[in-house]
Design a protein around this motif. Structure first.
Motif, PDB file in Angstrom:
ATOM      1  N   GLU A  30       0.735  -1.243  -0.443  1.00 39.18           N
ATOM      2  CA  GLU A  30       0.086   0.656   0.044  1.00 39.18           C
ATOM      3  C   GLU A  30       1.136   1.424   0.451  1.00 39.18           C
ATOM      4  OE1 GLU A  30      -3.179   0.012  -0.221  1.00 39.18           O
ATOM      5  OE2 GLU A  30      -3.765  -2.111  -0.238  1.00 39.18           O
ATOM      6  N   SER A  33       2.355   2.640  -3.741  1.00 39.03           N
ATOM      7  CA  SER A  33       1.744   3.090  -4.523  1.00 39.03           C
ATOM      8  C   SER A  33       1.774   4.633  -3.691  1.00 39.03           C
ATOM      9  CB  SER A  33       0.630   2.675  -4.788  1.00 39.03           C
ATOM     10  OG  SER A  33      -0.316   2.575  -3.705  1.00 39.03           O
ATOM     11  N   ARG A  34       2.262   4.663  -2.508  1.00 38.84           N
ATOM     12  CA  ARG A  34       1.578   6.337  -2.013  1.00 38.84           C
ATOM     13  C   ARG A  34       2.952   7.291  -1.671  1.00 38.84           C
ATOM     14  NH1 ARG A  34      -2.286   3.947   0.090  1.00 38.84           N
ATOM     15  NH2 ARG A  34      -4.689   5.138   0.738  1.00 38.84           N
ATOM     16  N   VAL A  39       4.425  14.377  -1.521  1.00 39.47           N
ATOM     17  CA  VAL A  39       4.035  13.493  -0.126  1.00 39.47           C
ATOM     18  C   VAL A  39       5.071  13.405   0.915  1.00 39.47           C
ATOM     19  CG1 VAL A  39       3.556  10.869   1.268  1.00 39.47           C
ATOM     20  CG2 VAL A  39       2.550  12.299  -0.827  1.00 39.47           C
ATOM     21  N   LEU A  44       3.583   9.175   5.555  1.00 39.44           N
ATOM     22  CA  LEU A  44       3.344   7.771   4.899  1.00 39.44           C
ATOM     23  C   LEU A  44       3.523   6.613   6.368  1.00 39.44           C
ATOM     24  CD1 LEU A  44       6.329   7.550   2.715  1.00 39.44           C
ATOM     25  CD2 LEU A  44       3.986   7.208   1.907  1.00 39.44           C
ATOM     26  N   PHE A  47      -0.517   6.638   7.573  1.00 41.23           N
ATOM     27  CA  PHE A  47      -0.548   5.641   7.131  1.00 41.23           C
ATOM     28  C   PHE A  47      -0.352   4.523   7.532  1.00 41.23           C
ATOM     29  CE2 PHE A  47      -1.416   2.329   3.661  1.00 41.23           C
ATOM     30  CZ  PHE A  47      -2.693   3.013   3.099  1.00 41.23           C
TER      31      PHE A  47
END
Length: 254
Positions: A30, A33-34, A39, A44, A47
């Motif tokens: 996951e 892709s972030r 960002v 991160l 999350f």
């Protein structure tokens, strides 16, 4: 040299480690892709923590020896243990190492991957490919009856053939009921040396390579390790169980 005692896990204990390891694998998938320009590393981390807890596991690094986060996010010349920070924003062309562990039913899983943010340089791409491949080669050297030095040597040989240097200050490690157990697993060594691998041993194997020299400096935060010459570094890691035939990669998404 004192005899290193390496714990053998039962099939049931390996099953519990797989549960923790699959949480890590899913969260890293996951996160990959972030990783995008703009960002922050703290986003991160938040999350990752939420997802680990949602999946019924506990972050392994949070509070470990005082470490303040769920995730280690190490960018470019940072090798390992980069602390997430709201002010640290990923930029186009960065390479971002994500390292994370989780605990489930009293057992640990640990893995790492290095991800490109947007378009990266050819040299950075080669570093990622060589580091990732060196992990594959190390894993293919794992089986009952092999020596730990065979695993270490596989990383070193491939890195040197491809003009990369091997970080010596940090190593892989045994893993199980604790995040770090015996043995220590350097990414350099002599084939045929070191402890004999046996079925049921569980190991976290993690090559860390640099484009330049491998000397390491730890920053003032007491955690973030960077290449002394400022060269790019990459880091990949899997948790595995030794089997008669080879190894069972517990952190490979099933």
């Amino acid at each position: 040299q004192a005899q290193v005692v390496i714990e053998i896990k039962t099939p049931e204990e390996v099953r519990r480690m797989r549960k923790a390891s699959q949480v890590v694998a899913k969260v890293l998938l996951e996160l990959k892709s972030r990783v995008k320009p703009g960002v922050s590393t703290a986003e991160l981390d938040k999350f990752a923590e939420n997802l680990v807890r949602e999946m019924g596991a506990v972050p392994a690094f949070l509070g470990y020896r005082g470490y303040p986060a769920t995730l280690c996010v190490s960018i470019n010349e940072e090798i390992v243990h980069g602390i997430p920070d709201p002010k640290r924003v990923i930029r186009e062309g960065d390479i971002v190492s994500l390292d994370m562990g989780a605990v489930c039913d009293g057992f640990y899983g640990d893995a790492a991957v290095t991800v490109a943010a947007g378009e990266i340089s050819g040299a950075a791409r080669k570093l990622l490919d060589v580091t990732s491949r060196s992990l594959d080669l190390a894993l293919s050297a794992v089986k009952a009856g092999a020596r730990l030095g065979d695993v270490s040597h596989a990383v070193e040989k491939y890195a040197l053939e491809n003009g990369m240097s091997v970080v010596r200050e940090f190593t892989g490690h045994g893993i199980g009921r604790h995040l770090h157990e015996e043995p220590s697993i350097p990414n350099f060594g002599k084939p045929g040396s070191g402890p004999l691998l046996k079925t049921g041993m569980t190991l976290a194997i993690e090559p860390m390579l640099c484009l330049g020299r491998a000397e390491v400096v730890v920053k003032n935060d007491g955690w973030t390790a960077v290449s002394a010459d400022g060269s790019l570094a990459a880091h990949y890691e899997h948790t595995v169980a030794v089997t008669d035939e080879g190894c069972d990669i517990l952190t490979l998404l099933s």
